[in-house]
Motif scaffolding. Structure first.
Motif, PDB file in Angstrom:
ATOM      1  N   TYR A 189       0.823  -1.210   0.000  1.00  0.00           N
ATOM      2  CA  TYR A 189       0.000   0.000   0.000  1.00  0.00           C
ATOM      3  C   TYR A 189       0.860   1.264   0.000  1.00  0.00           C
ATOM      4  O   TYR A 189       1.679   1.483   0.905  1.00  0.00           O
ATOM      5  N   GLY A 190       0.637   2.093  -1.029  1.00  0.00           N
ATOM      6  CA  GLY A 190       1.399   3.329  -1.136  1.00  0.00           C
ATOM      7  C   GLY A 190       1.139   4.299  -0.005  1.00  0.00           C
ATOM      8  O   GLY A 190       2.026   5.053   0.397  1.00  0.00           O
ATOM      9  N   TRP A 191      -0.082   4.300   0.546  1.00  0.00           N
ATOM     10  CA  TRP A 191      -0.416   5.240   1.609  1.00  0.00           C
ATOM     11  C   TRP A 191       0.344   4.967   2.906  1.00  0.00           C
ATOM     12  O   TRP A 191       0.300   5.761   3.850  1.00  0.00           O
ATOM     13  N   ALA A 192       1.065   3.834   2.970  1.00  0.00           N
ATOM     14  CA  ALA A 192       1.842   3.518   4.174  1.00  0.00           C
ATOM     15  C   ALA A 192       3.178   4.255   4.201  1.00  0.00           C
ATOM     16  O   ALA A 192       3.887   4.176   5.213  1.00  0.00           O
ATOM     17  N   HIS A 193       3.499   4.999   3.133  1.00  0.00           N
ATOM     18  CA  HIS A 193       4.784   5.696   3.043  1.00  0.00           C
ATOM     19  C   HIS A 193       4.565   7.204   3.134  1.00  0.00           C
ATOM     20  O   HIS A 193       3.772   7.779   2.382  1.00  0.00           O
ATOM     21  N   HIS A 194       5.286   7.850   4.038  1.00  0.00           N
ATOM     22  CA  HIS A 194       5.098   9.282   4.268  1.00  0.00           C
ATOM     23  C   HIS A 194       5.425  10.107   3.024  1.00  0.00           C
ATOM     24  O   HIS A 194       4.757  11.104   2.746  1.00  0.00           O
ATOM     25  N   ASP A 195       6.453   9.716   2.269  1.00  0.00           N
ATOM     26  CA  ASP A 195       6.816  10.507   1.092  1.00  0.00           C
ATOM     27  C   ASP A 195       5.741  10.434   0.013  1.00  0.00           C
ATOM     28  O   ASP A 195       5.484  11.414  -0.697  1.00  0.00           O
ATOM     29  N   VAL A 220       2.469   9.957   0.626  1.00  0.00           N
ATOM     30  CA  VAL A 220       1.333  10.726   1.142  1.00  0.00           C
ATOM     31  C   VAL A 220       1.587  12.220   1.010  1.00  0.00           C
ATOM     32  O   VAL A 220       0.693  12.993   0.633  1.00  0.00           O
ATOM     33  N   ALA A 221       2.802  12.640   1.297  1.00  0.00           N
ATOM     34  CA  ALA A 221       3.120  14.065   1.268  1.00  0.00           C
ATOM     35  C   ALA A 221       2.959  14.658  -0.125  1.00  0.00           C
ATOM     36  O   ALA A 221       2.634  15.838  -0.278  1.00  0.00           O
ATOM     37  N   HIS A 251      -5.598  14.039   2.563  1.00  0.00           N
ATOM     38  CA  HIS A 251      -6.957  14.218   3.077  1.00  0.00           C
ATOM     39  C   HIS A 251      -7.436  12.969   3.822  1.00  0.00           C
ATOM     40  O   HIS A 251      -8.214  13.072   4.780  1.00  0.00           O
ATOM     41  N   ARG A 252      -6.964  11.785   3.408  1.00  0.00           N
ATOM     42  CA  ARG A 252      -7.441  10.532   3.986  1.00  0.00           C
ATOM     43  C   ARG A 252      -6.541   9.981   5.095  1.00  0.00           C
ATOM     44  O   ARG A 252      -6.874   8.952   5.684  1.00  0.00           O
ATOM     45  N   ARG A 253      -5.422  10.603   5.381  1.00  0.00           N
ATOM     46  CA  ARG A 253      -4.436   9.968   6.251  1.00  0.00           C
ATOM     47  C   ARG A 253      -4.953   9.750   7.673  1.00  0.00           C
ATOM     48  O   ARG A 253      -4.429   8.905   8.395  1.00  0.00           O
TER      49      ARG A 253
END
Length: 394
Positions: free
Chosen positions: A109-115, A117-118, A125-127
């Motif tokens: 899952y890409g959303w697991a990486h801070h870079d 998400v940033a 918006h979903r974090r």
């Protein structure tokens, strides 16, 4: 007097042999897959997620069908209830098998990486919702609710055999239980599958999974009943009319899946919004489109035409052939759902895409056969058992 309908000792020994073979085959394939994971960990996790979602449909879809039976009171459910209950009691095994998915969150899952998400406004918006801690907590809640439901349904069904009807309690828990199932599966499908594509959303996504699980479980129930009907004591109970009724329900699920899939495509196509179309782009512009065409032709059109025939529905062998097509295409459907997020340039089949689902299948089928052997093959205390069996012969 209602006969015992326990599994005869000879048949029980045969089930144990099948169970041992399933576990041995599953264990060997899992070891081979783990070796493959050392060379391609990302591919292993992707294949694992796809295979896991496929096999999870069996216990969850079975539990949903059991609850539908208690609410409708249909005679069709009497001969399939115990196989479906055996399938739903494997949910603890399914929960244990979910651990590798939790361990693979950073890879899948890409959303697991801070870079990542940033650099993505939609993910920012979903974090608050889509983050590793929330993912794990929600998964624990989903499995806890599912196993509690399965526990009560199974325990009260067992109580009927010795203490009389528990239909009121079973129906009372089934109504809210179906609502809980649909809601939790909707959120679980968003967490585990929809979030593979960062900017993707669909309002029908959860219903697609719910209907797909119902289709899988109904097909599985038909296949198990066909095997049981070849031997005593079920050979004296199951007749073509049972398969005819179950075939009509299978036809309904095929139609419902097609309706949901087409509705999602129609809404996304009509809306043409940037947060809705990314998931469909690989399916339209690359070789993934051929997989989509195969789903339309083989998961919908072929079963639709075959199940129109009364003779096919009443014949266990031909009906099981249709079931084999449908269940095989359910895996293809999940392949089409999961893999384009990682292979957007086109279709590619890796040996782990087959080995991992087969390994999970061996483990799950072994657990199912163990559960199936533990109880009589008919719900002996069901208040409508005699009526249901006599109904089948009119």
């Amino acid at each position: 007097m209602t006969p015992a309908y326990n599994i005869p000792s000879e048949f029980a020994r045969e089930l144990r042999r099948w169970r041992s073979r399933a576990w041995i085959a599953g264990s060997i394939l899992l070891l081979v897959s783990i070796v493959g994971a050392f060379f391609s960990p990302g591919q292993f996790l992707r294949s694992y997620l796809m295979g896991y979602l496929f096999w999870l449909a069996f216990p969850l879809g079975a539990m949903a069908l059991v609850m539908v039976q208690y609410l409708t009171g249909g005679a069709w459910g009497l001969v399939t209830r115990r196989p479906l209950e055996a399938a739903m009691r494997t949910l603890p095994v399914a929960a244990l098998l979910f651990v590798p998915v939790l361990a693979g969150i950073p890879v899948l899952y890409g959303w697991a990486h801070h870079d990542v998400v940033a650099g993505n406004a939609a993910l920012l918006h979903r974090r608050g919702y889509m983050n590793p801690a929330g993912f794990v907590i929600r998964a624990v809640i989903y499995f806890a609710l599912w196993m509690v439901l399965a526990r009560f349904l199974s325990r009260w069904s067992d109580d009927e055999d010795t203490h009389g009807s528990r239909l009121r309690e079973l129906a009372a828990i089934s109504a809210p239980g179906l609502i809980v199932y649909v809601l939790t599966m909707t959120f679980a499908s968003i967490d585990w599958a929809q979030s593979l594509v960062n900017n993707w959303s669909s309002t029908i996504w959860g219903f697609l999974f719910v209907v797909g699980q119902g289709l899988t479980a109904m097909g599985f129930a038909i296949a198990v009943l066909a095997l049981l009907a070849r031997r005593p004591p079920m050979s004296a109970v199951v007749i073509p009319r049972h398969f005819h009724d179950l075939g009509k329900l299978l036809f309904m699920f095929v139609m419902l899946w097609a309706y949901m899939a087409f509705s999602q495509l129609l809404i996304v196509w009509a809306g043409n919004l940037t947060h809705e179309i990314p998931w469909y782009l690989p399916g339209f512009k690359t070789s993934w489109s051929w997989v989509g065409v195969a789903l339309i032709a083989v998961q919908f059109l072929v079963p639709f035409l075959l199940l129109l025939s009364r003779d096919i529905k009443r014949n266990p062998a031909t009906l099981c052939a249709v079931v084999a097509i449908i269940i095989g295409m359910r895996l293809v459907d999940l392949f089409w759902i999961v893999m384009p997020a990682f292979q957007p340039s086109g279709f590619h089949l890796h040996w782990l895409n087959l080995a991992v689902p087969l390994a999970l299948g061996g483990i799950w089928l072994g657990a199912f056969l163990w559960e199936l052997e533990r109880r009589p093959l008919l719900p002996l205390g069901a208040p409508n058992l005699a009526e249901g069996l006599s109904y089948a012969r009119h």
